[in-house]
Design a protein around this motif. Structure first.
Motif, PDB file in Angstrom:
ATOM      1  N   SER A 168     -11.099  -4.258  -3.760  1.00 37.77           N
ATOM      2  CA  SER A 168     -10.341  -3.222  -3.392  1.00 37.77           C
ATOM      3  C   SER A 168     -10.385  -2.582  -2.117  1.00 37.77           C
ATOM      4  N   TRP A 169      -9.890  -1.664  -1.817  1.00 38.11           N
ATOM      5  CA  TRP A 169      -9.937  -0.580  -0.718  1.00 38.11           C
ATOM      6  C   TRP A 169     -11.045   0.561  -0.967  1.00 38.11           C
ATOM      7  N   VAL A 170     -11.821   0.156  -2.131  1.00 32.90           N
ATOM      8  CA  VAL A 170     -13.092   0.985  -2.610  1.00 32.90           C
ATOM      9  C   VAL A 170     -12.667   2.660  -2.377  1.00 32.90           C
ATOM     10  N   CYS A 171     -11.445   2.929  -2.863  1.00 35.28           N
ATOM     11  CA  CYS A 171     -11.046   4.418  -3.053  1.00 35.28           C
ATOM     12  C   CYS A 171      -9.898   4.447  -3.830  1.00 35.28           C
ATOM     13  N   CYS A 172      -9.884   5.160  -4.802  1.00 31.13           N
ATOM     14  CA  CYS A 172      -8.746   5.355  -5.855  1.00 31.13           C
ATOM     15  C   CYS A 172      -7.638   5.836  -5.080  1.00 31.13           C
ATOM     16  N   GLY A 173      -7.652   6.658  -4.339  1.00 33.35           N
ATOM     17  CA  GLY A 173      -6.652   7.386  -3.703  1.00 33.35           C
ATOM     18  C   GLY A 173      -5.851   6.495  -2.514  1.00 33.35           C
ATOM     19  N   VAL A 174      -6.387   5.285  -2.427  1.00 28.13           N
ATOM     20  CA  VAL A 174      -5.802   4.279  -1.543  1.00 28.13           C
ATOM     21  C   VAL A 174      -5.273   2.980  -2.790  1.00 28.13           C
ATOM     22  N   ILE A 178     -15.454  -3.359  -8.466  1.00 27.56           N
ATOM     23  CA  ILE A 178     -16.454  -3.871  -9.119  1.00 27.56           C
ATOM     24  C   ILE A 178     -17.412  -4.844  -8.550  1.00 27.56           C
ATOM     25  N   TRP A 179     -18.472  -4.957  -7.718  1.00 26.53           N
ATOM     26  CA  TRP A 179     -18.968  -5.823  -6.999  1.00 26.53           C
ATOM     27  C   TRP A 179     -19.438  -7.194  -7.882  1.00 26.53           C
TER      28      TRP A 179
END
Length: 264
Positions: A179-185, A162-163
């Motif tokens: 974050s890594w901007v990817c839920c899978g990461v 969340i920027w």
């Protein structure tokens, strides 16, 4: 399909339609669903194959795909009414994928009677597979993972995609990092110890159902700022992913204020 077969399917799909286009997307293979919300030909082809194969193996299950839902919002209603369903995120972290970042993934989860019972994350560029089954633990490339609690004398490290909240301190907790901007990461990195909690604003089943089961099975906690536990059918905005229950409680006490400041 057993869990190994589903993972093999995901790896095959990535090898056939995702990885060949990594850093090689042609003109016209990247589109916008909404301003800034990217989708690629790899997303569409991956979802089509995964949906076809899962439907063939489980003809009575409803398949909730991200791109299918984007085209037909009533899909979400049918998913919520289904007793047996799968969620499919064909390329999680599409923006990362488009920009040449290896931080993208393929994600699938199985939902029965409103509860996630199996989950898979395949990170093709990292060559890391995460698999979980309810009551049987979470495994990283075949090795069981257990997330240690945050020590009492160490400040918890939090991340968010969340920027407006990046750099925002939650009371006594340190400022939130990107974050890594990817839920899978993101979810795997928390289980690996790179973060102790994660804050999300958006709540889509294909984004959170896989990782939530994995974190819970690894000893963590996933819930909402109001204290409600996460389920793949709870669409309450705002999700807190935490390494342990005390971290979740500490973050939850401050999260409502942080979300309010975001919307102010």
């Amino acid at each position: 399909m057993d869990s190994d077969q589903v993972l093999t399917l995901m790896k095959t799909v990535a090898a056939e339609v995702i990885t060949p286009r990594f850093r090689s997307l042609a003109d016209g293979e990247v589109m916008e669903k909404n301003p800034g919300d990217l989708v690629t030909v790899a997303d569409h082809e991956s979802e089509a194959i995964l949906t076809r194969e899962l439907s063939g193996a489980f003809p009575d299950a409803f398949i909730l795909g991200e791109e299918r839902t984007s085209a037909d919002p009533t899909t979400l209603e049918r998913y919520l009414a289904a007793e047996h369903a799968f969620t499919v995120d064909p390329v999680d972290g599409t923006k990362n994928f488009v920009h040449g970042s290896p931080d993208h993934a393929v994600m699938v989860s199985e939902v029965r009677h409103g509860e996630t019972v199996r989950a898979w994350i395949w990170q093709p560029e990292h060559e890391v597979a995460w698999v979980a089954e309810k009551g049987a633990g979470t495994y990283r490339n075949g090795t069981r993972v257990e997330r240690a609690p945050v020590p009492d004398d160490v400040p918890a490290v939090g991340v968010t995609s969340i920027w407006p909240l990046r750099g925002h301190s939650l009371g006594s907790l340190p400022p939130l990092l990107g974050s890594w901007v990817c839920c899978g990461v993101d979810y795997p990195r928390l289980m690996e110890g790179a973060a102790d909690y994660i804050l999300y604003a958006r709540n889509s089943p294909w984004d959170h159902s896989p990782g939530a089961l994995m974190v819970n099975e690894a000893g963590g906690v996933v819930g909402h700022p109001d204290g409600t536990p996460y389920t793949p059918q709870s669409l309450i905005p705002g999700i807190i992913v935490a390494a342990d229950r005390s971290t979740y409680a500490a973050v939850r006490r401050q999260a409502a204020q942080a979300f309010a400041s975001r919307d102010a």
